[in-house]
Design an enzyme around this catalytic site. Structure first.
Site, mmCIF file in Angstrom:
data_model
loop_
_atom_site.group_PDB
_atom_site.id
_atom_site.type_symbol
_atom_site.label_atom_id
_atom_site.label_comp_id
_atom_site.label_asym_id
_atom_site.label_seq_id
_atom_site.Cartn_x
_atom_site.Cartn_y
_atom_site.Cartn_z
ATOM 1 N N LYS A 80 0.863 -1.115 -0.089
ATOM 2 C CA LYS A 80 0.071 -0.091 0.094
ATOM 3 C C LYS A 80 0.896 1.213 0.032
ATOM 4 C CE LYS A 80 -3.918 2.109 2.444
ATOM 5 N NZ LYS A 80 -5.058 2.002 3.688
ATOM 6 N N SER A 155 -9.923 2.022 2.364
ATOM 7 C CA SER A 155 -8.970 2.884 1.711
ATOM 8 C C SER A 155 -8.105 1.884 0.724
ATOM 9 C CB SER A 155 -8.320 3.824 2.463
ATOM 10 O OG SER A 155 -7.636 3.179 3.355
ATOM 11 N N SER A 179 -10.350 -0.193 6.748
ATOM 12 C CA SER A 179 -9.930 0.187 5.459
ATOM 13 C C SER A 179 -8.953 -1.366 5.032
ATOM 14 C CB SER A 179 -8.775 1.052 5.495
ATOM 15 O OG SER A 179 -9.488 2.333 5.308
#
Ligand SMILES: [Mg+2]
Ligand SMILES: [Zn+2]
Lengths: 498, 503, 99
Positions: A80, A155, A179
């Site tokens: 990420k 997210s 998330s």
């Protein structure tokens, strides 16, 4: 298409260690797959083909020298883009950090490297991890591999989409309000929010410090446990890191046995409005499945959970308003409007206005408001009290049961653009996941079927006490095994091929 | 910069009409090896941005970890100031944007200071004044801006600024007094004496080098005036960043005169920060704030609470050094010096050095003489603090010993000190290398005396005839012939003996 | 009644160093009003007897030893800066002083 991309991480790790296949071959197969699916899903902000092949070669050399490799050495992982990496740009999907090259690696990054994992690139996310759809990325929205007109959740949507599209077997994420679990649920994969403090936040660009938790994505429970184990554990660089051994997550995933376990069904998260019918159906079946596997299920009431969402939308923005103050155009990142006449204050304000997207601005202002003198007690202060109540609800619940279960999200993946200008509707996606962030305990999402009305994946959330991460894996693996037996393979087999 | 057009009221008059209320906030940079929240070094004067890391630069993703020694030092300071030590407290974020602050918040403490509710006694004009301590807390320092362009190099009118973050994150202890009332005309001296006492205390605790000129101890002074006989305090001003004891005293005095002048003219004091100017001894207004600051304090989520173990706190309390005022009284009695001489030694930061020299075997009077005389002069010339001179108390004690045993006279001793300061080695090495040992061989000295008498027959005759004062010239001749290495008293004795007169 | 006025939003934007356009201010004022009205519910259960939690877990006393560790070189520190002069970060002129 190479069969390598269909393998689990555990298999790939075993094959690389035994020399059945080289890490370079494994990496190349995944780089090819990324090239193939990326135009459709837009999961990556940066693909580091060269760096990845170099890391893979290093693993192959270590093997050639007779070194014993770890279980995930040579296995590709997508990272990420909120973790710092010295060899790749780190942007948090924000224009304000476009092109930023950090001079240091996050602890999670360092541990991935030390475990011999091959970082193939940085994945897309909602800007600074603020969002539930990955549409708040300043660069591009990511699409759900199940249906390209739908969001992959957020997210950590880039990581979830990459794993679900077989672009990588493993990915990292961060979970502040859901998330990891929410995108895992809506893309039909496994995602874990470890116990807060169980995985290091050092080098994770902070959204809400008291909530942010790094965790793994994988297509199956054992792989998630392997990645969890690879990057977790005490870090002296993070004051909130727990100085205790990592719970035995891999062992628990292999155990996959729930007989005699007490499972609590959170009453507040199956009643009430906003739950999609197919989601509730799959959830109810999962509870019945657990019973059939020998677990005892009971209904548990957690009355304060009704206040978790509002508390979260005070605490997280408050912390973010302070955490994001450092993006001020002085030391790194974007600088706008410095024409030699404007003051530092003006340049800061112009840069921040140009560099942050609307959701980030909204939360910064909301947090600034909640912390202001005169409002602090009513908003931030009250939210902290709700946090205490939620922790008490969990404590009482875990006196009675070993784990709690709920749907991971009230609905399946929604359409791109559907909620983008309705923040309150967007925030509802994290309804069931937020309590564990506020209380710091562990939780996992595992696939439990498709909702019949849209044929989209539904996630089962399994919640364990602080440092009880292994229970999440034990129950998750048992459910996974039983369902795969029933389905004749993983749920992802049902995904329309890309 | 605007010139104040205010009319000052003479201090004595101001004191007849008003009662001053003071409050002091002192920031002390701790002398830890590493910074408050990261492992960067804290050495003063390093080249710009050479002592920085992701944490103290506030890079995205970086996290603070508190320095154990800084926590311990703060608790020791709190204990020495008779404070209660918090059972449980937290760091807080103080949010405001400023380019020298990398995260745009300062990690500080807000409503839960580590130490609170103490006091310290200071002496002014023979009177003891007890100053209440509100709180002692720990925070981090900011970077340093340099203002470029414009006329003065000041912040106002500069074209741009440059920032060095070496100082960012150095641990700062903030010590806040309770309001100080009832000191009347002594107020300026009380403020000064308080800061001096804090400085001595920090030194005794060994927690800071307290170099005010380097900013490792700096002081903000709040002053307000209340009409005599009144009960309501006036509006206060805060004069920032005073970096010498003298400035503290002058700033308080000036603010009293200035505020009295304004009040007398029917004016109103504006609550504001003010800056003190060394050159004129006056204060000027800082930026008047259109809106009150809202720092949006909240508990620092990246750091966990501090809960000092009670046993540990008691251990630290038991290990506290003798309080500076008690120690000063003890040393003064031991050394038998006057109040005036003791004060002079304190002002020159010589007490520790004299004490160490005495400990190394020197008589107190000799130790004081060298440190306050020759060495103070040398320090002054080179613009250094006494403690910075490249000579140890042990070396000074050795020089005292050489003089006492008659191997050096004062003049030679001064040359020995010069040699040591010049890096020529220990006192004995300097004596050896420069050949400074006194001429103590009686035969050799007698021969020189004879020679000098022979060369100065006229003077010798005067002495023989009873004009003993003239012997000084002959002694001078002996000293000259020996390049100062003779024992002047012994030479004089020999001269008188040889000329048949008794001294 | 609205929970937050447009003027307050403008003030928040100033405090947060966000140079927002009038349009943005209007837009955010409406949204923030809606959000604040919804989150204000926390006050319903936040009674005086409940201690607030600032952290997820009750850890205390996490310190590091006072040891110097290697940091960044000035080159690394300044590498990503928008402007540099004499090994320092060059920043636009600073108005006044705070704190
Ligand atoms: Mg302060
Ligand atoms: Zn540092």
């Amino acid at each position: 298409m190479s069969e390598l991309i269909r393998k689990t991480a555990a298999e790939l790790g075993r094959m690389v260690a035994s020399g059945e296949v080289s890490a370079v071959e494994v990496t190349q197969a995944h780089l090819d797959r990324i090239a193939e699916v990326e135009p459709k899903i837009d999961a990556f902000l940066h693909v580091a083909a060269e760096a990845a092949l170099e890391q893979a070669r290093a693993v192959d050399e270590r093997r050639a020298k007779g070194e014993r490799l770890g279980p995930l050495a040579g296995v590709p992982v997508a990272h990420k883009d909120i973790f710092t990496t010295v060899d790749m740009p780190t942007t948090a999907a924000s224009k304000i950090l476009e092109g930023w090259r950090p001079p240091y690696d996050a602890t999670v990054t360092r541990r991935l490297r030390e475990a011999g994992l091959v970082i193939v690139g940085k994945t897309n996310l909602d800007e600074f991890a603020m969002g539930s759809s990955t549409e708040n990325s300043a660069y591009k929205p990511t699409r759900n591999p199940w249906d390209l007109t739908r969001v992959p959740g957020g997210s950590s949507g880039g990581s979830a989409a990459a794993v679900a599209a077989y672009a990588v077997p493993l990915a990292t994420g961060t979970d502040t309000g859901g998330s990891i679990r929410q995108p895992a649920a809506v893309t039909g994969i496994v995602g874990t929010k470890p116990t807060y403090g169980g995985s290091s936040r050092y080098g994770l660009i902070a959204f809400a410090s008291s909530l942010d938790t790094p965790g793994p994505f994988a297509r199956n429970v054992l792989d998630a446990a392997l990645l969890h184990e690879a990057f977790s554990g005490h870090d002296p660089l993070d004051s909130t890191s727990i100085n205790a051994p990592v719970p035995p997550v891999v062992e628990a995933a292999r155990q996959a046995d729930v007989s005699g376990m007490r499972v609590g069904v959170i009453k507040e998260f199956v009643e009430g409005e906003g739950y999609q019918r197919g989601v509730l159906r799959r959830f109810t079946e999962a509870v019945e499945l657990l019973e059939s596997l020998g677990a005892k299920t009971i209904e548990i009431s957690c009355p304060s959970f009704a206040y978790a969402l509002p508390a979260y939308y005070l605490i997280a923005p408050s912390e973010c308003s302070s955490n994001l103050a450092r993006f001020d155009a002085m030391r790194y990142g974007l600088r706008v409007g410095d024409d030699g006449t404007r003051s530092a204050e003006e340049v800061m304000a112009l840069t921040r206005a140009a560099g942050f997207g609307p959701e980030v601005k909204r939360r910064i202002m909301l947090g600034t408001y909640a912390l202001s003198s005169g409002y602090y007690d009513a908003y931030y202060g009250s939210a902290q009290k709700v946090r205490t109540l939620i922790a008490r609800d969990f404590e009482a619940a875990f006196q009675q049961v070993d784990v709690l279960v709920s749907p991971t999200t009230p609905t399946t993946a929604f359409k791109l653009g559907e909620r983008v200008d309705d923040p309150m509707a967007m925030y509802l996606a994290d309804l069931c996941t937020i309590p564990s962030n506020l209380a710091g305990n562990a939780a996992i999402s595992v696939p439990c079927g498709l909702a019949e009305e849209d044929n989209l994946p539904v996630g089962l959330q399994i919640i364990a006490p602080v440092l009880g991460d292994d229970r999440c894996y034990r129950v998750g693996a048992a459910v996974e095994k039983a369902l795969e037996d029933r389905w004749g393979g993983p749920l992802l087999k049902e995904a329309p091929s890309l | 910069m605007s010139t104040p057009t205010e009319t000052l009221m003479p201090f004595d008059e101001a004191m007849e009409r008003y009662e001053p209320v003071l409050g002091l906030e002192t920031h002390v940079e701790l002398g830890t090896a590493s910074k408050m929240f990261c492992g960067c070094p804290t050495t003063f004067g390093a080249p710009p941005n050479t002592q920085v890391c992701p944490v103290c630069l506030g890079l995205p993703g970086s996290l603070p970890v508190a320095n154990a020694k800084a926590i311990e030092s703060t608790i020791r300071i709190g204990l020495a100031l008779n404070c209660s030590i918090a059972e449980w407290c937290r760091f807080a974020r103080k949010n405001y944007f400023y380019p020298d602050m990398p995260k745009n918040f300062q990690i500080s403490q807000y409503d839960e200071p580590l130490c609170y509710d103490g006091y310290i006694d200071v002496e002014v004009d023979g009177e003891t004044v007890r100053i209440g301590i509100e709180r002692v807390h720990l925070e981090e320092d900011t970077g340093k801006s340099t203002h470029v362009g414009g006329a003065t190099g000041r912040i106002h009118g500069a074209d741009y600024s440059t920032v060095d973050y070496n100082r960012a994150g150095i641990p700062l202890v903030e010590i806040v007094t309770k309001p100080i009332t009832g000191t009347g005309r002594l107020a300026p001296q009380v403020a000064r004496a308080y800061v001096a006492e804090l400085r001595d205390l920090m030194r005794a605790l060994g927690v800071s080098d307290v170099r005010m000129e380097q900013g490792s101890l700096r002081c903000d002074v709040n002053v307000s005036l209340m009409p005599r006989g009144g009960t309501e305090w006036g509006t206060r001003t805060e004069t920032k960043n005073l970096n010498s004891l003298r400035s503290v005293e002058r700033a308080v005095r000036h603010e009293i005169e200035r505020q009295a002048g304004i009040l007398d003219a029917g004016g109103r004091i504006i609550q504001e920060t003010r800056h003190f100017h060394e050159d004129t001894g006056t204060t000027t207004s800082g930026r008047s704030k259109e809106e009150a600051q809202d720092y949006r304090y909240f508990p620092e989520p990246d750091l966990v609470p501090i809960a000092p173990d009670r046993e540990w706190v008691e251990k630290l309390r038991a290990e506290l050094p003798e309080p500076p005022s008690v120690r000063r009284r003890r040393l003064q009695a031991e050394w038998g010096v006057s109040d005036h001489d003791m004060a002079a030694m304190r002002n020159a930061d010589a007490i520790d050095l004299v004490e160490a020299t005495v400990k190394a075997g020197a008589p107190p009077a000799d130790a004081r003489k060298w440190w306050m005389g020759e060495l103070a002069r040398r320090a002054n010339e080179s613009g250094k603090a006494l403690a910075e001179l490249p000579i140890t108390p042990e070396q000074v004690a050795r020089v005292c010993e050489l003089v006492a045993s008659g191997q050096l006279n004062d003049k030679l001793a001064r040359q020995v000190l010069e040699g040591v300061l010049a890096g020529e080695g220990t006192p004995d090495e300097v004596v050896e290398r420069r050949g400074l040992r006194i001429v103590s061989d009686e035969g050799e000295l007698a021969a020189i005396v004879d020679q000098v008498i022979a060369e100065n027959a006229e003077v010798a005759e005067k002495v023989r005839n009873g004009k003993i004062a003239a012997a000084g010239a002959l002694v001078g001749g002996v000293m000259k012939a020996t390049k100062g290495k003779a024992d002047a008293a012994r030479a004089r004795q020999l001269i008188l003996e040889k000329l048949g007169v008794s001294g | 009644m609205s929970a937050i006025t447009r003027d307050e939003v403008a003030h928040l934007a100033r405090l947060s160093r966000l140079a927002l356009t009038d349009e943005e201010l209007d837009h955010f004022a409406g949204q923030l009003d809606q959000i604040i009205a919804a989150v204000a519910r926390v006050a319903e259960v936040a009674t005086d007897d409940i201690p607030p939690s600032s952290h997820a877990l009750p850890l205390t006393n996490v310190f590091r030893p006072d040891e110097v560790r290697p940091g960044l070189t000035p080159q690394q520190a300044l590498d990503q800066a928008p402007a540099v002069e004499d090994d320092r970060f060059r920043v636009p002129r600073i108005l006044g002083e705070e704190a």
